[in-house]
Design a protein around this motif. Structure first.
Motif, PDB file in Angstrom:
ATOM      1  N   ILE A 141     -10.832  -3.739  -3.715  1.00  0.00           N
ATOM      2  CA  ILE A 141     -11.002  -3.524  -5.154  1.00  0.00           C
ATOM      3  C   ILE A 141     -10.941  -2.028  -5.459  1.00  0.00           C
ATOM      4  N   ALA A 142     -11.610  -1.250  -4.620  1.00  0.00           N
ATOM      5  CA  ALA A 142     -11.609   0.205  -4.812  1.00  0.00           C
ATOM      6  C   ALA A 142     -10.212   0.784  -4.622  1.00  0.00           C
ATOM      7  N   GLU A 143      -9.505   0.299  -3.613  1.00  0.00           N
ATOM      8  CA  GLU A 143      -8.152   0.809  -3.370  1.00  0.00           C
ATOM      9  C   GLU A 143      -7.203   0.434  -4.499  1.00  0.00           C
ATOM     10  N   TYR A 144      -7.475  -0.677  -5.136  1.00  0.00           N
ATOM     11  CA  TYR A 144      -6.643  -1.065  -6.270  1.00  0.00           C
ATOM     12  C   TYR A 144      -7.033  -0.257  -7.516  1.00  0.00           C
ATOM     13  N   ALA A 145      -8.332  -0.043  -7.677  1.00  0.00           N
ATOM     14  CA  ALA A 145      -8.822   0.663  -8.865  1.00  0.00           C
ATOM     15  C   ALA A 145      -8.581   2.159  -8.780  1.00  0.00           C
ATOM     16  N   GLY A 146      -8.583   2.672  -7.560  1.00  0.00           N
ATOM     17  CA  GLY A 146      -8.434   4.118  -7.380  1.00  0.00           C
ATOM     18  C   GLY A 146      -9.767   4.833  -7.371  1.00  0.00           C
ATOM     19  N   CYS A 147     -10.713   4.315  -6.614  1.00  0.00           N
ATOM     20  CA  CYS A 147     -11.991   5.002  -6.448  1.00  0.00           C
ATOM     21  C   CYS A 147     -12.507   4.711  -5.045  1.00  0.00           C
ATOM     22  N   GLU A 148     -13.721   5.161  -4.749  1.00  0.00           N
ATOM     23  CA  GLU A 148     -14.278   4.922  -3.430  1.00  0.00           C
ATOM     24  C   GLU A 148     -14.979   3.559  -3.384  1.00  0.00           C
ATOM     25  N   THR A 149     -15.066   3.021  -2.180  1.00  0.00           N
ATOM     26  CA  THR A 149     -15.720   1.729  -1.985  1.00  0.00           C
ATOM     27  C   THR A 149     -17.146   1.732  -2.533  1.00  0.00           C
ATOM     28  N   GLU A 150     -17.892   2.784  -2.241  1.00  0.00           N
ATOM     29  CA  GLU A 150     -19.274   2.860  -2.708  1.00  0.00           C
ATOM     30  C   GLU A 150     -19.359   2.782  -4.228  1.00  0.00           C
ATOM     31  N   THR A 151     -18.415   3.429  -4.880  1.00  0.00           N
ATOM     32  CA  THR A 151     -18.394   3.412  -6.337  1.00  0.00           C
ATOM     33  C   THR A 151     -18.139   2.003  -6.853  1.00  0.00           C
TER      34      THR A 151
ATOM     35  N   TYR B 270       0.820  -1.202   0.000  1.00  0.00           N
ATOM     36  CA  TYR B 270       0.000   0.000   0.000  1.00  0.00           C
ATOM     37  C   TYR B 270       0.853   1.250   0.000  1.00  0.00           C
ATOM     38  N   HIS B 271       0.378   2.260  -0.706  1.00  0.00           N
ATOM     39  CA  HIS B 271       1.007   3.575  -0.588  1.00  0.00           C
ATOM     40  C   HIS B 271      -0.015   4.502   0.037  1.00  0.00           C
ATOM     41  N   ILE B 272       0.413   5.248   1.044  1.00  0.00           N
ATOM     42  CA  ILE B 272      -0.514   6.091   1.794  1.00  0.00           C
ATOM     43  C   ILE B 272      -0.172   7.563   1.587  1.00  0.00           C
ATOM     44  N   LEU B 273      -1.174   8.339   1.196  1.00  0.00           N
ATOM     45  CA  LEU B 273      -0.968   9.768   0.977  1.00  0.00           C
ATOM     46  C   LEU B 273      -1.088  10.530   2.293  1.00  0.00           C
ATOM     47  N   GLU B 274      -0.659  11.788   2.256  1.00  0.00           N
ATOM     48  CA  GLU B 274      -0.727  12.644   3.435  1.00  0.00           C
ATOM     49  C   GLU B 274      -2.163  12.677   3.969  1.00  0.00           C
ATOM     50  N   SER B 275      -3.118  12.623   3.042  1.00  0.00           N
ATOM     51  CA  SER B 275      -4.528  12.674   3.413  1.00  0.00           C
ATOM     52  C   SER B 275      -4.980  11.410   4.127  1.00  0.00           C
ATOM     53  N   GLY B 276      -4.153  10.384   4.089  1.00  0.00           N
ATOM     54  CA  GLY B 276      -4.516   9.130   4.731  1.00  0.00           C
ATOM     55  C   GLY B 276      -5.122   8.116   3.770  1.00  0.00           C
ATOM     56  N   LYS B 277      -5.379   8.549   2.542  1.00  0.00           N
ATOM     57  CA  LYS B 277      -5.955   7.637   1.547  1.00  0.00           C
ATOM     58  C   LYS B 277      -4.949   6.557   1.178  1.00  0.00           C
ATOM     59  N   GLU B 278      -5.409   5.315   1.146  1.00  0.00           N
ATOM     60  CA  GLU B 278      -4.519   4.211   0.823  1.00  0.00           C
ATOM     61  C   GLU B 278      -4.774   3.662  -0.577  1.00  0.00           C
ATOM     62  N   SER B 279      -3.708   3.489  -1.312  1.00  0.00           N
ATOM     63  CA  SER B 279      -3.798   2.832  -2.617  1.00  0.00           C
ATOM     64  C   SER B 279      -3.157   1.462  -2.525  1.00  0.00           C
ATOM     65  N   LEU B 280      -3.830   0.493  -3.078  1.00  0.00           N
ATOM     66  CA  LEU B 280      -3.264  -0.853  -3.146  1.00  0.00           C
ATOM     67  C   LEU B 280      -2.507  -0.965  -4.456  1.00  0.00           C
TER      68      LEU B 280
END
Lengths: 200, 200
Positions: free
Chosen positions: A162-172, A49-59
């Motif tokens: 899936i969302a963290e891998y795709a780069g969107c929100e879970t709801e999306t 995972y890479h984590i941005l300053e905002s706390g958002k995590e990307s897989l």
DNA sequence: CGTTAGTTTGAGGCAGATCAACTTTGGTGG
DNA sequence: CCACCAAAGTTGATCTGCCTCAAACTAACG
């Protein structure tokens, strides 16, 4: 990736140690830590995972049996730019080279293999980068579900992942999957986390 | 990147040839072509683009004097995943290894340098990927202008290029820049393409 | 001087982020 | 075995960033 032409036991000029049955959620290393070693997966599943300053995590990347990971740092900046986390209970081999230059010279096959892996990871990252900029979430979620479930069918991917891998929100990711199921492009399963791709 | 510890002339087990004063717009190689060689920049500026099926172009990497590029392909997939284009009139050295394994073994310094470069490029790409997913265009445009004008001040970046690097539309890059100028965060210049960062 | 490429501005629309509330599942401890 | 809790799933209602389209303008160039 693919068949590895060697096992860690063959490696020279390094110290090996085994990390037994690490349970799901265990952190192998954290973003920003100084790198001293890399790893080999005997079994299990690891997510980077890479984590941005905002706390958002990307897989960003996933590793399973017979993969090496965490070696990028040894050759570039000396700090991990990702956090490695156990997704499925895993046993790893911790590989600490005495000296990187020496290590590569005395293990040319491994050096070449790691180089190749790095090259392919860069290609993948840049392709995803281009898509991230100009493709809709629909495309990205489809790609992600396909990749994750085809490559790592042993794991029940959550919508969050899936969302963290795709780069969107879970709801999306959920809404798009729902739509795909309605159109028969995704197998409709009783248990939401047990997604199965049918086509594409 | 940075000071290179060697020049192409020192390289063994490869064939060198010079590409003189290539004019702006010249294609060095195209995405999908089979890779046989890589390049060294004597002077000039080169942009690497990745093009999606939709035709959208992303500006992924930039190279100038003393940089090597196009070598990723030699170690991974054997096709370029980017198109290399001349941005500023350039002279390049075309480096064709006789055999890659051999080439790396007989030029260990270069091998290590390319490895390091690759590792840093992967870090950069993945950081951009994470940002692409969760940051607004404002952040991405600021980052891009800062990076492009600081690292390559010799070139007047167009809004189109800034947008292609940031991953947004040209109009968006223009509107954001306009807003930044209004707030004094970007030097207001008569000629639009001569952007100069003031702070940050 | 026409053509091409980049710039600039406006209007409109929608994909998807955000926020909120509620449900379901699974695990833990008493 | 049940109560409780944390994490994931689900769905609905906004709200807005920025993409898209359109049109006009400027600069460079053969």
């Amino acid at each position: 990736m693919e068949n590895h032409p060697f096992s860690p036991q063959q490696l020279k000029h390094c110290h090996l140690s085994v990390l037994h049955t690490l349970e799901k959620g265990t952190l192998i290393y954290s973003q920003g830590e100084i790198a001293k070693a890399f790893y080999f997966v005997q079994h299990g599943l690891i997510g980077l995972y890479h984590i941005l300053e905002s706390g958002k995590e990307s897989l960003l990347r996933i590793y399973h049996t017979n993969d090496y990971f965490g070696f990028r740092t040894l050759f570039g900046e000396n700090r991990y730019h990702c956090t490695a986390k156990v997704l499925v209970e895993a046993t790893l081999i911790h590989i600490q080279p005495d000296n990187i230059q020496q290590f590569v010279q005395h293990n040319p096959d491994v050096g070449h293999f790691l180089l190749k892996t790095l090259a392919n990871e860069l290609q993948d990252a840049e392709h995803r980068l281009a898509k991230a900029a100009y493709n809709k979430s629909l495309d990205k979620v489809i790609d992600s579900i396909y990749f994750l479930t085809e490559t790592y069918p042993e794991y029940c991917w959550t919508y969050r992942e899936i969302a963290e891998y795709a780069g969107c929100e879970t709801e999306t990711a959920i809404r798009i999957s729902k739509e795909l199921k309605r159109n028969g492009l995704l197998k409709n399963t009783p248990h939401p986390s047990k997604l199965q791709k049918s086509s594409v």
